[in-house]
Design an enzyme around this catalytic site. Structure first.
Site, PDB file in Angstrom:
ATOM      1  N   TRP A 156      41.057  49.155  38.571  1.00  0.00           N
ATOM      2  CA  TRP A 156      39.777  49.226  39.230  1.00  0.00           C
ATOM      3  C   TRP A 156      39.570  48.745  40.824  1.00  0.00           C
ATOM      4  O   TRP A 156      38.676  49.140  41.269  1.00  0.00           O
ATOM      5  CB  TRP A 156      38.867  48.557  38.282  1.00  0.00           C
ATOM      6  CG  TRP A 156      38.995  47.037  38.145  1.00  0.00           C
ATOM      7  CD1 TRP A 156      39.847  46.710  37.225  1.00  0.00           C
ATOM      8  CD2 TRP A 156      38.868  45.799  38.929  1.00  0.00           C
ATOM      9  NE1 TRP A 156      39.926  45.233  37.063  1.00  0.00           N
ATOM     10  CE2 TRP A 156      39.509  44.663  38.540  1.00  0.00           C
ATOM     11  CE3 TRP A 156      38.272  45.876  40.359  1.00  0.00           C
ATOM     12  CZ2 TRP A 156      39.759  43.697  39.018  1.00  0.00           C
ATOM     13  CZ3 TRP A 156      38.574  44.632  40.843  1.00  0.00           C
ATOM     14  CH2 TRP A 156      39.224  43.485  40.410  1.00  0.00           C
ATOM     15  N   ASN A 157      40.564  48.155  41.449  1.00  0.00           N
ATOM     16  CA  ASN A 157      40.282  47.663  42.537  1.00  0.00           C
ATOM     17  C   ASN A 157      40.552  48.808  43.848  1.00  0.00           C
ATOM     18  O   ASN A 157      39.814  48.623  44.691  1.00  0.00           O
ATOM     19  CB  ASN A 157      41.350  46.340  42.971  1.00  0.00           C
ATOM     20  CG  ASN A 157      42.587  46.558  42.825  1.00  0.00           C
ATOM     21  OD1 ASN A 157      43.105  47.657  42.211  1.00  0.00           O
ATOM     22  ND2 ASN A 157      43.347  45.693  43.565  1.00  0.00           N
ATOM     23  N   LYS A 180      44.914  58.288  34.072  1.00  0.00           N
ATOM     24  CA  LYS A 180      43.971  57.483  33.294  1.00  0.00           C
ATOM     25  C   LYS A 180      43.415  56.461  34.353  1.00  0.00           C
ATOM     26  O   LYS A 180      44.090  55.454  34.408  1.00  0.00           O
ATOM     27  CB  LYS A 180      44.647  56.613  31.823  1.00  0.00           C
ATOM     28  CG  LYS A 180      43.572  56.215  31.285  1.00  0.00           C
ATOM     29  CD  LYS A 180      44.034  54.670  30.400  1.00  0.00           C
ATOM     30  CE  LYS A 180      43.769  53.382  31.291  1.00  0.00           C
ATOM     31  NZ  LYS A 180      42.302  53.050  31.524  1.00  0.00           N
ATOM     32  N   ALA A 182      41.031  53.476  35.562  1.00  0.00           N
ATOM     33  CA  ALA A 182      40.178  52.347  34.939  1.00  0.00           C
ATOM     34  C   ALA A 182      38.781  52.628  34.410  1.00  0.00           C
ATOM     35  O   ALA A 182      37.961  53.147  35.090  1.00  0.00           O
ATOM     36  CB  ALA A 182      40.343  51.090  35.984  1.00  0.00           C
ATOM     37  N   SER A 234      48.148  44.712  35.941  1.00  0.00           N
ATOM     38  CA  SER A 234      48.170  43.304  35.801  1.00  0.00           C
ATOM     39  C   SER A 234      49.908  43.360  35.306  1.00  0.00           C
ATOM     40  O   SER A 234      50.395  44.317  34.731  1.00  0.00           O
ATOM     41  CB  SER A 234      47.514  42.774  34.623  1.00  0.00           C
ATOM     42  OG  SER A 234      47.442  43.397  33.591  1.00  0.00           O
ATOM     43  N   GLU A 255      53.432  48.738  39.830  1.00  0.00           N
ATOM     44  CA  GLU A 255      52.890  47.947  41.061  1.00  0.00           C
ATOM     45  C   GLU A 255      52.262  46.744  40.027  1.00  0.00           C
ATOM     46  O   GLU A 255      50.890  47.151  39.648  1.00  0.00           O
ATOM     47  CB  GLU A 255      52.133  48.718  41.739  1.00  0.00           C
ATOM     48  CG  GLU A 255      52.800  49.849  42.457  1.00  0.00           C
ATOM     49  CD  GLU A 255      53.814  49.451  43.462  1.00  0.00           C
ATOM     50  OE1 GLU A 255      54.049  48.328  43.935  1.00  0.00           O
ATOM     51  OE2 GLU A 255      54.723  50.452  43.872  1.00  0.00           O
ATOM     52  N   LEU A 256      52.549  45.507  40.163  1.00  0.00           N
ATOM     53  CA  LEU A 256      51.914  44.539  39.451  1.00  0.00           C
ATOM     54  C   LEU A 256      51.508  43.340  40.304  1.00  0.00           C
ATOM     55  O   LEU A 256      51.208  43.695  41.454  1.00  0.00           O
ATOM     56  CB  LEU A 256      53.155  44.034  38.381  1.00  0.00           C
ATOM     57  CG  LEU A 256      53.675  45.277  37.522  1.00  0.00           C
ATOM     58  CD1 LEU A 256      54.701  44.540  36.532  1.00  0.00           C
ATOM     59  CD2 LEU A 256      52.797  46.012  36.713  1.00  0.00           C
ATOM     60  N   CYS A 289      46.082  43.189  45.372  1.00  0.00           N
ATOM     61  CA  CYS A 289      47.287  42.341  44.757  1.00  0.00           C
ATOM     62  C   CYS A 289      48.136  42.054  45.950  1.00  0.00           C
ATOM     63  O   CYS A 289      48.802  41.167  45.924  1.00  0.00           O
ATOM     64  CB  CYS A 289      48.130  43.377  43.788  1.00  0.00           C
ATOM     65  SG  CYS A 289      48.272  44.953  44.308  1.00  0.00           S
ATOM     66  N   GLU A 386      47.281  34.302  40.120  1.00  0.00           N
ATOM     67  CA  GLU A 386      46.693  35.184  41.138  1.00  0.00           C
ATOM     68  C   GLU A 386      44.936  35.197  40.986  1.00  0.00           C
ATOM     69  O   GLU A 386      44.466  35.009  39.982  1.00  0.00           O
ATOM     70  CB  GLU A 386      46.963  36.648  40.434  1.00  0.00           C
ATOM     71  CG  GLU A 386      46.703  37.545  41.583  1.00  0.00           C
ATOM     72  CD  GLU A 386      47.255  39.123  41.178  1.00  0.00           C
ATOM     73  OE1 GLU A 386      47.436  39.812  41.983  1.00  0.00           O
ATOM     74  OE2 GLU A 386      47.228  39.318  39.840  1.00  0.00           O
TER      75      GLU A 386
HETATM   76  P1  ADP Z   1      43.018  44.360  35.354  1.00  0.00           P
HETATM   77  O1  ADP Z   1      43.231  42.941  34.970  1.00  0.00           O
HETATM   78  O2  ADP Z   1      43.218  44.046  36.782  1.00  0.00           O
HETATM   79  O3  ADP Z   1      42.081  45.063  34.745  1.00  0.00           O
HETATM   80  P2  ADP Z   1      44.996  45.559  33.890  1.00  0.00           P
HETATM   81  O4  ADP Z   1      46.553  45.664  33.983  1.00  0.00           O
HETATM   82  O5  ADP Z   1      44.310  45.044  32.634  1.00  0.00           O
HETATM   83  O6  ADP Z   1      44.471  44.896  34.822  1.00  0.00           O
HETATM   84  O7  ADP Z   1      44.471  47.136  33.980  1.00  0.00           O
HETATM   85  C1  ADP Z   1      45.053  48.203  34.721  1.00  0.00           C
HETATM   86  C2  ADP Z   1      44.955  49.514  34.019  1.00  0.00           C
HETATM   87  O8  ADP Z   1      45.702  49.349  32.975  1.00  0.00           O
HETATM   88  C3  ADP Z   1      43.416  49.917  33.708  1.00  0.00           C
HETATM   89  O9  ADP Z   1      43.505  51.137  33.903  1.00  0.00           O
HETATM   90  C4  ADP Z   1      43.601  49.622  32.225  1.00  0.00           C
HETATM   91  O10 ADP Z   1      42.589  50.181  31.482  1.00  0.00           O
HETATM   92  C5  ADP Z   1      45.032  49.864  31.953  1.00  0.00           C
HETATM   93  N1  ADP Z   1      45.598  49.017  30.726  1.00  0.00           N
HETATM   94  C6  ADP Z   1      45.185  48.133  30.171  1.00  0.00           C
HETATM   95  N2  ADP Z   1      45.734  47.722  28.924  1.00  0.00           N
HETATM   96  C7  ADP Z   1      46.545  49.488  28.644  1.00  0.00           C
HETATM   97  C8  ADP Z   1      47.174  49.570  27.703  1.00  0.00           C
HETATM   98  N3  ADP Z   1      47.411  48.724  26.545  1.00  0.00           N
HETATM   99  N4  ADP Z   1      47.790  50.692  27.618  1.00  0.00           N
HETATM  100  C9  ADP Z   1      47.563  51.363  28.690  1.00  0.00           C
HETATM  101  N5  ADP Z   1      46.905  51.083  29.759  1.00  0.00           N
HETATM  102  C10 ADP Z   1      46.349  49.877  29.757  1.00  0.00           C
END
Ligand code: ADP
Length: 482
Positions: A156-157, A180, A182, A234, A255-256, A289, A386
């Protein structure tokens, strides 16, 4: 308000060239983080719709891959032009759902166009090799081919440019995609679908699905037609996705998270360091990030830097991203604000002093005061977690070795910055920092022409640049008997 007037706000998914709802009509509501108002709804699809999107991408793949690079480039250049022509409306949509100041949103959407243009240009430079043969009667060569159907998951950022960085590279290489976005900021992603259609990208080449993450992720991971998963988000989710993707032998780009250090040596140009520190820390209200997480300042300039930096931060105007002069928008949601609050509380309890900010902003919702903490120490949560918010902890150090050791004392390795006017030190320190990207006397270094990516828990793969295209190409070796 904007919902009625912004033509880019799509409340449907793009699957195989059709805009559709979820099979069962389920939706997720999307809110403006600056006001708490609902902006609109998006489909909450299940595995069946995602499978259809993957099937559509798979069906579209042979014809898209068979186009010449110049044909794909022409379509991508048209897309870049469309993004630029609609930059204001796309930026407004971004600010509406994400909160960042309009000027930053414009910068991001402009960056999206730059990524598309760059990869359009790079599409024509996917070269192969010939290899001197060890056999007199055989000739050897190497070609590159698109990996196939790509599943892209974005955060989402940067709801616009993260998609561009992945999808433009994939399309240039000849891949088809299912994206997909956010669920907190889906409309900039869905707008990508409208743009793709207008640019003449054939049906099925770009598909966009929205909804709760787990079913979408499960289908991406378990559907054998998906050959690559590219993810920005994340570290925890990235590790889960990478683990399951590896078990299915799919390629990944990850990219984490980051925990960027920013080192100010005694010999630094202090004013330059302060300006860069503000940009590097407070861009997108600290929600990138590559935002600095930890400031290490050498003892000789610690007090002077702290004073100048805090003064600059006090001047940052907080408010709605649509308001003129605002440079700090809201954080994405209350969970983000609570995390920032807990970091500040923990740091103060362990001896940090607040130079400015330190609490929720009077504007309410996701707003938090830009904060500077001095006398930070390694036992504070803020030194290892973070932050992802507008809080800058200042740590003191004495020697160069100590600075390098502290900067590297993290499981992350995305971006690191340092300020010095000593050329030897610039190379010494630059070589020792365990990061995928370093900025020397610079705090904002991202561009479409340079490789973005990290080492250690910050992920694998690179985006942008010529290296970013490699991530969407498989190597094929040919042995030709004469
Ligand atoms: P943040 O904490 O920055 O929101 P996330 O890693 O939770 O980071 O989210 C980044 C993206 O990964 C978003 O599009 C979120 O919907 C997606 N995401 C989170 N969990 C899953 C999952 N189990 N499978 C696929 N995508 C996921």
């Amino acid at each position: 308000m904007l919902k009625k007037t912004n033509p880019w706000l799509r409340e449907a998914n793009l699957i195989g060239g059709s805009w559709v709802a979820a099979d069962d009509g389920a939706v997720i509501e999307v809110f403006n983080p600056a006001t708490g108002e609902m902006i609109g709804t998006i489909p909450a699809v299940g595995r069946a719709e995602v499978k259809r999107a993957i099937d559509a991408a798979n069906a579209a793949f042979p014809a898209w891959a068979a186009k010449t690079a110049a044909e794909r480039a022409a379509i991508l250049l048209k897309l870049a032009g469309l993004i630029r022509a609609n930059l204001d409306a796309l930026a407004e949509l971004l600010t509406l759902e994400q909160g960042k100041p309009l000027a930053e949103a414009r910068g991001e959407v402009g960056g999206s166009a730059n990524y598309v243009q760059w990869f359009a240009e790079e599409a024509r430079r996917v070269y192969g090799d010939t290899i001197p043969s060890p056999w007199a009667d055989r000739r050897l060569m190497v070609t590159r081919e698109p990996v196939g159907v790509v599943a892209a998951i974005t955060p989402w950022n940067f709801p616009s440019s993260m998609i561009s960085r992945k999808v433009a590279a994939a399309l240039a290489a000849g891949c088809t995609v299912v994206v997909k976005p956010a669920e907190l900021t889906p409309f900039s992603g869905l707008a990508w679908g409208v743009l793709a259609e207008e640019a003449g990208i054939p049906a099925g080449v770009v598909n966009i699905v929205t909804g709760h993450a787990p079913p979408i992720g499960d289908e991406f991971l378990e559907n054998p037609l998906v050959r690559k998963i590219t993810f920005t988000g994340s570290t925890a989710v990235g590790k889960m996705l990478a683990g399951r993707a590896s078990a299915a032998m799919k390629r990944v780009s990850m990219e984490l998270g980051g925990n960027a250090p920013f080192i100010v040596f005694d010999d630094a140009d202090l004013d330059r360091a302060v300006t860069a520190a503000v940009q590097s820390k407070y861009r997108n209200s600290g929600q990138t990030c590559v935002c600095t997480n930890r400031f290490y300042v050498q003892a000789g300039v610690y007090d002077a830097f702290a004073e100048k930096f805090a003064a600059a931060v006090r001047d940052l105007k907080v408010g709605s991203g649509f308001e003129a002069g605002v440079v700090q928008g809201p954080l994405i949601d209350d969970r983000a604000v609570k995390k920032v609050e807990s970091h500040v509380t923990d740091a103060v309890a362990k001896g940090a002093t607040i130079l400015t900010g330190g609490k929720r902003h009077a504007l309410g919702h996701g707003f938090f005061e830009p904060t500077v903490l001095r006398d930070a120490t390694p036992d504070m949560k803020i030194s290892t977690d973070e932050v992802f918010g507008p809080v800058a902890p200042l740590f003191r150090f004495e020697t160069e070795d100590e600075a390098v050791r502290l900067a590297n004392a993290t499981e992350y390795g995305l971006a690191g910055y340092f300020f010095t006017r000593d050329l030897s030190r610039a190379f010494r320190v630059g070589e020792k920092l365990k990061y995928g990207q370093i900025g020397i006397n610079e705090g904002v270094i991202t561009t479409e022409v340079a490789p973005f990516g990290g080492v250690k828990d910050s992920g694998v793969g690179r985006e942008g640049s010529k290296y970013g295209l490699e991530d969407y190409l498989d190597i094929k070796y040919w042995c030709i008997g004469l």
